[in-house]
Design a protein around this motif. Structure first.
Motif, PDB file in Angstrom:
ATOM      1  N   LYS A 254       0.585  -0.027  -7.347  1.00 30.30           N
ATOM      2  CA  LYS A 254       1.110   0.968  -6.419  1.00 30.30           C
ATOM      3  C   LYS A 254       1.523   0.308  -5.104  1.00 30.30           C
ATOM      4  CE  LYS A 254       0.296   4.175  -9.359  1.00 30.30           C
ATOM      5  NZ  LYS A 254       1.450   4.746 -10.117  1.00 30.30           N
ATOM      6  N   GLY A 255       2.706   0.724  -4.598  1.00 29.45           N
ATOM      7  CA  GLY A 255       3.185   0.183  -3.334  1.00 29.45           C
ATOM      8  C   GLY A 255       2.420   0.742  -2.140  1.00 29.45           C
ATOM      9  N   GLY A 256       2.525   0.068  -1.010  1.00 28.59           N
ATOM     10  CA  GLY A 256       1.865   0.525   0.206  1.00 28.59           C
ATOM     11  C   GLY A 256       2.730   1.516   0.975  1.00 28.59           C
ATOM     12  N   TYR A 257       2.336   1.817   2.232  1.00 27.29           N
ATOM     13  CA  TYR A 257       3.179   2.645   3.091  1.00 27.29           C
ATOM     14  C   TYR A 257       2.975   2.214   4.538  1.00 27.29           C
ATOM     15  CZ  TYR A 257      -0.771   5.613   4.585  1.00 27.29           C
ATOM     16  OH  TYR A 257      -1.944   6.067   5.118  1.00 27.29           O
ATOM     17  N   GLN A 266       0.837   2.153  11.786  1.00 27.42           N
ATOM     18  CA  GLN A 266      -0.187   2.045  10.747  1.00 27.42           C
ATOM     19  C   GLN A 266       0.454   1.626   9.432  1.00 27.42           C
ATOM     20  OE1 GLN A 266      -2.138   5.722   9.722  1.00 27.42           O
ATOM     21  NE2 GLN A 266      -3.881   4.694   8.791  1.00 27.42           N
ATOM     22  N   GLY A 267      -0.165   0.675   8.779  1.00 28.27           N
ATOM     23  CA  GLY A 267       0.351   0.220   7.495  1.00 28.27           C
ATOM     24  C   GLY A 267      -0.751   0.078   6.469  1.00 28.27           C
ATOM     25  N   ILE A 268      -0.432   0.392   5.238  1.00 30.01           N
ATOM     26  CA  ILE A 268      -1.357   0.234   4.114  1.00 30.01           C
ATOM     27  C   ILE A 268      -0.696  -0.689   3.106  1.00 30.01           C
ATOM     28  CG2 ILE A 268      -2.605   1.369   2.243  1.00 30.01           C
ATOM     29  CD1 ILE A 268      -3.671   2.074   5.006  1.00 30.01           C
ATOM     30  N   TYR A 269      -1.428  -1.689   2.674  1.00 34.69           N
ATOM     31  CA  TYR A 269      -0.866  -2.651   1.736  1.00 34.69           C
ATOM     32  C   TYR A 269      -0.836  -2.082   0.311  1.00 34.69           C
ATOM     33  CZ  TYR A 269      -1.487  -5.998   5.524  1.00 34.69           C
ATOM     34  OH  TYR A 269      -1.422  -6.645   6.729  1.00 34.69           O
ATOM     35  N   ALA A 270      -0.085  -2.729  -0.539  1.00 33.11           N
ATOM     36  CA  ALA A 270      -0.076  -2.375  -1.961  1.00 33.11           C
ATOM     37  C   ALA A 270      -1.498  -2.470  -2.513  1.00 33.11           C
ATOM     38  CB  ALA A 270       0.862  -3.287  -2.730  1.00 33.11           C
ATOM     39  N   THR A 271      -1.801  -1.634  -3.490  1.00 36.21           N
ATOM     40  CA  THR A 271      -3.187  -1.491  -3.942  1.00 36.21           C
ATOM     41  C   THR A 271      -3.773  -2.764  -4.525  1.00 36.21           C
ATOM     42  OG1 THR A 271      -2.333  -0.635  -6.042  1.00 36.21           O
ATOM     43  CG2 THR A 271      -2.959   0.975  -4.378  1.00 36.21           C
ATOM     44  N   GLN A 272      -3.043  -3.428  -5.408  1.00 33.47           N
ATOM     45  CA  GLN A 272      -3.594  -4.584  -6.116  1.00 33.47           C
ATOM     46  C   GLN A 272      -2.486  -5.207  -6.954  1.00 33.47           C
ATOM     47  OE1 GLN A 272      -6.658  -2.995  -8.654  1.00 33.47           O
ATOM     48  NE2 GLN A 272      -5.255  -1.755  -9.830  1.00 33.47           N
ATOM     49  N   THR A 273      -2.869  -6.232  -7.687  1.00 27.01           N
ATOM     50  CA  THR A 273      -1.923  -6.790  -8.634  1.00 27.01           C
ATOM     51  C   THR A 273      -1.626  -5.753  -9.716  1.00 27.01           C
ATOM     52  OG1 THR A 273      -1.542  -8.615 -10.186  1.00 27.01           O
ATOM     53  CG2 THR A 273      -3.755  -7.742 -10.073  1.00 27.01           C
ATOM     54  N   GLY A 274      -0.662  -6.058 -10.591  1.00 27.32           N
ATOM     55  CA  GLY A 274      -0.390  -5.142 -11.685  1.00 27.32           C
ATOM     56  C   GLY A 274      -1.676  -4.696 -12.357  1.00 27.32           C
ATOM     57  N   LEU A 276      -2.396  -3.316 -15.414  1.00 31.20           N
ATOM     58  CA  LEU A 276      -2.598  -3.761 -16.794  1.00 31.20           C
ATOM     59  C   LEU A 276      -1.633  -4.904 -17.089  1.00 31.20           C
ATOM     60  CD1 LEU A 276      -2.856  -0.294 -18.592  1.00 31.20           C
ATOM     61  CD2 LEU A 276      -4.735  -1.822 -18.000  1.00 31.20           C
ATOM     62  N   CYS A 277      -1.834  -5.580 -18.221  1.00 31.15           N
ATOM     63  CA  CYS A 277      -1.017  -6.744 -18.551  1.00 31.15           C
ATOM     64  C   CYS A 277       0.470  -6.404 -18.461  1.00 31.15           C
ATOM     65  CB  CYS A 277      -1.361  -7.256 -19.949  1.00 31.15           C
ATOM     66  SG  CYS A 277      -1.043  -6.108 -21.293  1.00 31.15           S
ATOM     67  N   GLY A 278       1.222  -7.289 -17.812  1.00 28.65           N
ATOM     68  CA  GLY A 278       2.659  -7.108 -17.693  1.00 28.65           C
ATOM     69  C   GLY A 278       3.101  -6.177 -16.593  1.00 28.65           C
ATOM     70  N   GLY A 279       2.176  -5.570 -15.858  1.00 31.65           N
ATOM     71  CA  GLY A 279       2.552  -4.653 -14.786  1.00 31.65           C
ATOM     72  C   GLY A 279       3.138  -5.390 -13.589  1.00 31.65           C
ATOM     73  N   GLY A 280       4.199  -4.835 -12.992  1.00 31.84           N
ATOM     74  CA  GLY A 280       4.816  -5.445 -11.821  1.00 31.84           C
ATOM     75  C   GLY A 280       3.995  -5.222 -10.561  1.00 31.84           C
ATOM     76  N   GLY A 281       4.149  -6.120  -9.587  1.00 28.38           N
ATOM     77  CA  GLY A 281       3.450  -5.981  -8.315  1.00 28.38           C
ATOM     78  C   GLY A 281       4.165  -5.006  -7.396  1.00 28.38           C
ATOM     79  N   GLY A 282       3.403  -4.207  -6.649  1.00 32.56           N
ATOM     80  CA  GLY A 282       3.976  -3.245  -5.719  1.00 32.56           C
ATOM     81  C   GLY A 282       4.487  -3.907  -4.446  1.00 32.56           C
ATOM     82  N   ALA A 283       5.365  -3.203  -3.723  1.00 30.64           N
ATOM     83  CA  ALA A 283       5.906  -3.684  -2.455  1.00 30.64           C
ATOM     84  C   ALA A 283       5.056  -3.190  -1.287  1.00 30.64           C
ATOM     85  CB  ALA A 283       7.343  -3.203  -2.292  1.00 30.64           C
ATOM     86  N   ASP A 284       5.095  -3.928  -0.167  1.00 31.75           N
ATOM     87  CA  ASP A 284       4.518  -3.453   1.085  1.00 31.75           C
ATOM     88  C   ASP A 284       5.128  -4.240   2.243  1.00 31.75           C
ATOM     89  OD1 ASP A 284       3.068  -5.887   1.463  1.00 31.75           O
ATOM     90  OD2 ASP A 284       1.334  -5.106   0.378  1.00 31.75           O
ATOM     91  N   GLY A 285       4.726  -3.901   3.462  1.00 34.50           N
ATOM     92  CA  GLY A 285       5.364  -4.477   4.647  1.00 34.50           C
ATOM     93  C   GLY A 285       5.178  -5.968   4.785  1.00 34.50           C
ATOM     94  N   SER A 286       4.168  -6.549   4.153  1.00 39.57           N
ATOM     95  CA  SER A 286       3.933  -7.979   4.287  1.00 39.57           C
ATOM     96  C   SER A 286       4.540  -8.785   3.145  1.00 39.57           C
ATOM     97  CB  SER A 286       2.425  -8.258   4.342  1.00 39.57           C
ATOM     98  OG  SER A 286       1.826  -7.948   3.092  1.00 39.57           O
ATOM     99  N   GLY A 287       5.073  -8.107   2.133  1.00 46.54           N
ATOM    100  CA  GLY A 287       5.681  -8.829   1.019  1.00 46.54           C
ATOM    101  C   GLY A 287       5.196  -8.388  -0.349  1.00 46.54           C
ATOM    102  N   GLY A 288       4.221  -7.502  -0.411  1.00 47.18           N
ATOM    103  CA  GLY A 288       3.824  -6.956  -1.702  1.00 47.18           C
ATOM    104  C   GLY A 288       2.706  -7.728  -2.385  1.00 47.18           C
TER     105      GLY A 288
END
Length: 300
Positions: A254-257, A266-274, A276-288
């Protein structure tokens, strides 16, 4: 002393001919043994002298013959994962191999490509998926590659593509490609530089005994506005989610906001890495966040 002789008379009429049917609970049997009622067996039930093995059931084969068989053709599996992170495209993939066990002539294989890394404008794409049936020879060796998850980008760089996952016997095999990395840019001022695409799939030297699904593209960051005070309006950025891997909904990060105004930053980073297997990384203000590595499962 007198001796008493008892002569018992039996009728063998029902058993005089091998072609005659025998009925239990029925006066008109239509089979060699026709039972009208329950049957209680204290010993084994055999078909052509074969009592079957543990966990087998009686079923019909292709010739309509009654045989013992398995409900599933594949009772065993082995999972190969990659936890590495690729810092440039094509690097850090995880190699492996698998030896066909004795007595095994058919296997079923699943592959997921690695997820692409997120950036600060879009999430990374999810890895592709493919599954296929192989006819194999016991003792033969398969070569395996599990694609690494792509590293995240920043305000100046894109996220890194996820690696490809493969399963091959020589030139015969399948490939699930990794998702592409997310794009960079400032969601406050920039239009999208294009979505990260989901991975795809391909086969080499196989007949039509496969099925594949593309991974989902990475999500695009969205800019909106909200009231933050009597004369203060805030910019709100919902950063893009990572794409889901093929056949694995909800696998992308999940991406941040970010909320920015005269009074709020105020900023919240992306939750975590993908997830499950093969899941893409979310975006956020620092680069995801980086994408999740690929997976190969062998069933036999």
């Amino acid at each position: 002393m007198k001796t008493l002789y008892v002569i018992a008379a039996f009728s063998f009429t029902s058993f005089c001919c091998m072609a005659q049917n025998v009925g239990v609970g029925t006066a008109t049997p239509t089979e060699k043994l026709d039972v009208n009622g329950n049957i209680n067996v204290a010993g084994q039930v055999k078909v052509n002298g074969n009592a079957g093995t543990s966990n087998q059931v009686l079923m019909k084969d292709a010739g309509n013959n009654l045989v013992w068989g398995d409900l599933s053709d594949y009772k065993n599996l082995q999972v190969f994962d990659c936890s590495a992170t690729a810092f440039s495209t094509g690097t850090s993939n995880c190699p492996g191999s698998w030896l066909v066990p004795a007595g095994v002539t058919t296997i079923f294989v699943e592959c997921w490509g690695g997820g692409g890394g997120g950036a600060n404008l879009t999430g990374g794409g999810g890895g592709g998926y493919i599954s296929a049936k192989f006819t194999v020879t016991p003792g033969s060796l398969a070569t395996i590659t599990m694609g690494a998850g792509g590293n995240y980008g920043n305000v100046a760089t894109y996220g890194i593509n996820g690696g490809n996952s493969t399963f091959f016997f020589g030139l015969i095999g399948i490939t699930a490609t990794g998702g592409t990395g997310g794009s960079n840019g400032d969601p406050m001022t920039s239009a999208s530089n294009g979505q990260a695409t989901g991975g795809s799939f391909s086969v080499s030297g196989l007949p039509n005994q496969y099925i594949g699904f593309n991974g989902s593209p990475g999500g695009i960051s969205k800019l909106s506005f909200m009231t933050a005070g009597a004369a203060d309006y805030a910019k709100v950025v919902n950063y893009g989610d990572g794409g889901d891997a093929g056949m694995l909904p909800g696998s992308g990060s999940k991406g941040g906001y970010k909320i920015t105004s005269a009074a709020i930053n105020q900023g919240i980073y992306a939750t975590q890495t993908g997830i499950l297997c093969g899941g893409g990384g979310g975006a956020d203000g620092s680069g995801g966040f980086y994408g999740r590595g690929g997976r190969v499962i062998v069933h036999w």
